[in-house]
Motif scaffolding. Structure first.
Motif, mmCIF file in Angstrom:
data_model
loop_
_atom_site.group_PDB
_atom_site.id
_atom_site.type_symbol
_atom_site.label_atom_id
_atom_site.label_comp_id
_atom_site.label_asym_id
_atom_site.label_seq_id
_atom_site.Cartn_x
_atom_site.Cartn_y
_atom_site.Cartn_z
ATOM 1 N N GLU A 45 0.961 -1.139 0.065
ATOM 2 C CA GLU A 45 -0.047 0.013 0.234
ATOM 3 C C GLU A 45 0.685 1.285 0.151
ATOM 4 N N ASP A 46 1.988 1.202 0.166
ATOM 5 C CA ASP A 46 3.117 2.175 0.105
ATOM 6 C C ASP A 46 3.705 2.412 -1.305
ATOM 7 N N GLY A 47 3.130 1.282 -2.285
ATOM 8 C CA GLY A 47 3.648 1.485 -3.551
ATOM 9 C C GLY A 47 4.819 0.646 -4.022
ATOM 10 N N ASP A 48 5.473 0.013 -2.894
ATOM 11 C CA ASP A 48 6.715 -0.695 -3.179
ATOM 12 C C ASP A 48 6.179 -2.164 -3.724
ATOM 13 N N TYR A 49 7.235 -2.825 -4.432
ATOM 14 C CA TYR A 49 6.986 -4.052 -4.917
ATOM 15 C C TYR A 49 7.947 -5.145 -3.907
ATOM 16 N N TRP A 50 7.296 -6.153 -3.526
ATOM 17 C CA TRP A 50 8.021 -7.192 -3.165
ATOM 18 C C TRP A 50 7.848 -8.492 -3.905
ATOM 19 N N GLU A 51 8.873 -9.349 -3.604
ATOM 20 C CA GLU A 51 8.890 -10.615 -4.517
ATOM 21 C C GLU A 51 9.638 -11.756 -3.838
ATOM 22 N N ALA A 52 9.271 -12.946 -4.297
ATOM 23 C CA ALA A 52 9.874 -14.100 -3.846
ATOM 24 C C ALA A 52 9.911 -15.060 -5.066
ATOM 25 N N PHE A 53 10.703 -16.002 -5.084
ATOM 26 C CA PHE A 53 10.771 -16.940 -6.280
ATOM 27 C C PHE A 53 11.389 -18.374 -5.636
ATOM 28 N N GLY A 54 11.046 -19.255 -6.492
ATOM 29 C CA GLY A 54 11.545 -20.669 -6.129
ATOM 30 C C GLY A 54 12.015 -21.429 -7.287
ATOM 31 N N HIS A 55 13.046 -22.282 -7.333
ATOM 32 C CA HIS A 55 13.283 -22.831 -8.579
ATOM 33 C C HIS A 55 12.886 -24.487 -8.573
ATOM 34 N N TYR A 56 12.171 -25.166 -9.549
ATOM 35 C CA TYR A 56 11.615 -26.482 -9.377
ATOM 36 C C TYR A 56 12.093 -27.177 -10.462
ATOM 37 N N LEU A 57 11.791 -28.546 -10.365
ATOM 38 C CA LEU A 57 12.037 -29.331 -11.511
ATOM 39 C C LEU A 57 10.621 -30.159 -11.735
ATOM 40 N N SER A 58 10.095 -30.038 -12.682
ATOM 41 C CA SER A 58 8.920 -30.954 -12.991
ATOM 42 C C SER A 58 8.944 -32.471 -12.796
ATOM 43 N N ASP A 59 8.083 -33.158 -12.227
ATOM 44 C CA ASP A 59 8.076 -34.541 -12.167
ATOM 45 C C ASP A 59 7.661 -35.268 -13.369
ATOM 46 N N MET A 88 9.526 -13.225 1.001
ATOM 47 C CA MET A 88 9.277 -11.894 0.131
ATOM 48 C C MET A 88 10.382 -10.953 0.661
ATOM 49 N N ARG A 89 10.848 -10.418 -0.434
ATOM 50 C CA ARG A 89 11.906 -9.173 0.018
ATOM 51 C C ARG A 89 11.506 -7.990 -0.951
ATOM 52 N N PRO A 90 11.938 -6.747 -0.942
ATOM 53 C CA PRO A 90 11.776 -5.730 -1.997
ATOM 54 C C PRO A 90 12.654 -6.164 -3.180
ATOM 55 N N VAL A 91 12.160 -5.620 -4.364
ATOM 56 C CA VAL A 91 12.747 -6.089 -5.709
ATOM 57 C C VAL A 91 14.095 -5.302 -5.741
ATOM 58 N N PRO A 92 14.869 -5.773 -6.427
ATOM 59 C CA PRO A 92 16.131 -5.057 -6.669
ATOM 60 C C PRO A 92 16.058 -3.633 -7.072
ATOM 61 N N GLY A 93 16.583 -2.915 -6.289
ATOM 62 C CA GLY A 93 16.857 -1.335 -6.714
ATOM 63 C C GLY A 93 15.862 -0.489 -5.741
ATOM 64 N N SER A 94 15.044 -1.522 -4.957
ATOM 65 C CA SER A 94 13.990 -0.594 -4.102
ATOM 66 C C SER A 94 14.897 0.330 -3.033
#
Length: 403
Positions: A45-59, A88-94
């Motif tokens: 709500e402050d206008g900042d972007y947050w992200e998280a991501f994970g690497h997977y391998l399909s079965d 989640m963490r602020p996107v790079p450059g925040s």
């Protein structure tokens, strides 16, 4: 056309739920043994972007089920059903020093989850996802009421669960940040409690000048809550954070008006003059302001302001006077308050008074994302269990939302 592979499918279930509920993320119709990245993005709500991501391998069936499959890298690793949220963490450059906080509790948090081919670590906005879906996280269940409170000089917000009532209630006191913080009360109402989020710091008088509140302010709030037609008058609890702990313990020990059924204290201390007020706590802190210091990132550390915990009983809340059940939630790495030292001293004081069995101490570990996130989730569920045990007694209560 016969034999054509279906498009990749990404689903989240449930797609709408309360913030303390888990969801299931499932990827289907992928090629077997395909490297993919699941990416979650939200705008605060402050206008900042947050992200998280994970690497997977399909079965072998071309699927990824986040609740069962291990992330091989990203912002989290291993089997982490809710890793796309807690990491989640602020996107790079925040800009630095951002906080992810909720202001409008009737507005959901939209989490945009996308599926990408390959193991990516950056540049998500420049890539075209294989599939995307939106998950909504809510602090208020349907039909929860929000009522502004301004009577008797009080300033707060009352949240009332749906249904005929009456309900148990919680007086919700936040900490030194001041202002009116509503999201915990909104979530408590979604779990079946009338909850009053009360502002007591940063208030101003009719002349616009800052004013401090006395103990009668909290007594008026407790009485108003107790007398509300939707509240069970003999089932009212107090919950305090930081400075709110000082208020909660002081009122539970000395007030002739406030008699809580139970209390929950999060990251606070009992160090305050005998039968004192919040103003006395501030006076004690101001005496030791020279003990504040900074860490390597120039963040202020205040925990030394109340250390060492005094042996003089006149400088502490008489914990033996508190006869109701007490839940203490403690952060071992808390740099604002000496919570661990205070909790240990409180435990000993209650033991000496013969009411140790009514005191529970839940210790959290802080300082790093993974253990802190697990402790935070665990403490919330233990808080709900504690409140249900002492406020609902043998009554049945719905503990899940209908979002």
């Amino acid at each position: 056309m016969a034999g054509e592979r279906p498009c990749p499918l990404l689903s989240v279930h449930p797609s709408r739920c309360l913030v303390d509920e888990k969801f299931e993320v499932l990827c289907q119709h992928l090629l077997p043994a395909l490297q993919v990245t699941l990416h979650a993005l939200l705008q605060s709500e402050d206008g900042d972007y947050w992200e998280a991501f994970g690497h997977y391998l399909s079965d072998a069936l071309g699927s990824v089920r986040v609740s069962e499959d291990a992330s091989l890298g990203g912002s989290y690793s291993g089997v982490e059903p809710m890793g796309l949220l807690w990491s989640m963490r602020p996107v790079p450059g925040s800009k630095t020093g951002l906080r992810l906080r909720k202001k409008d509790v009737f507005k959901p948090t939209d989490v945009n989850i996308s599926l990408y081919e390959g193991h990516l670590n950056e540049g998500f906005k420049d890539k075209h996802p294989l599939a995307s879906v939106v998950a909504q996280r809510w602090y208020t269940a349907p039909e929860v009421q929000r009522v502004e409170v301004k009577e008797k000089g009080l300033k707060g917000t009352l949240f009332i669960p749906p249904g005929p009532g009456p309900f148990p209630a919680v007086l919700d006191l936040w900490g030194g940040g001041g202002g009116l913080v509503e999201y915990r009360s909104a979530l408590l109402a979604s779990r079946g409690y009338v909850s009053l989020s009360l502002q007591y710091l940063g208030l101003t008088g009719d002349d616009g000048k800052p004013c401090n509140v006395g103990n009668d302010y909290f007594e008026a709030a407790f009485s108003m809550l107790k007398q509300h037609p939707q509240v069970c008058p003999d089932r009212v609890a107090m919950m305090g954070l930081c400075f709110g702990v000082s208020v909660t313990l002081g009122m539970a020990a000395y007030s002739s008006v406030i008699k809580p059924k139970c209390v929950v204290c999060v990251s606070g201390s009992h160090v305050m003059p005998l039968n004192g007020s919040l103003a006395d706590v501030f006076d004690e802190i101001n005496k030791n302001v020279k003990n504040s210091r900074f860490d390597e990132e120039q963040r202020v550390i205040w925990r030394d302001l109340l250390l060492p915990i005094p042996d003089d009983s006149s400088k502490k809340v008489e914990m033996g006077r508190i006869k109701c059940p007490v839940l203490l939630i403690v952060g071992e790495d808390d740099q604002n308050w000496p919570t661990s030292e205070s909790a240990e001293d409180m435990k000993q004081m209650m033991k000496q008074a013969g009411n140790e069995t009514r005191n529970k101490v839940l210790v959290l570990w802080g300082g790093h994302t993974v253990p802190h996130s697990r402790a935070q989730e665990d403490s919330w569920h233990k808080t709900l269990t504690f409140l249900e045990q002492h406020l609902y007694s043998n009554d049945r209560v719905a503990s899940r939302s209908n979002l």
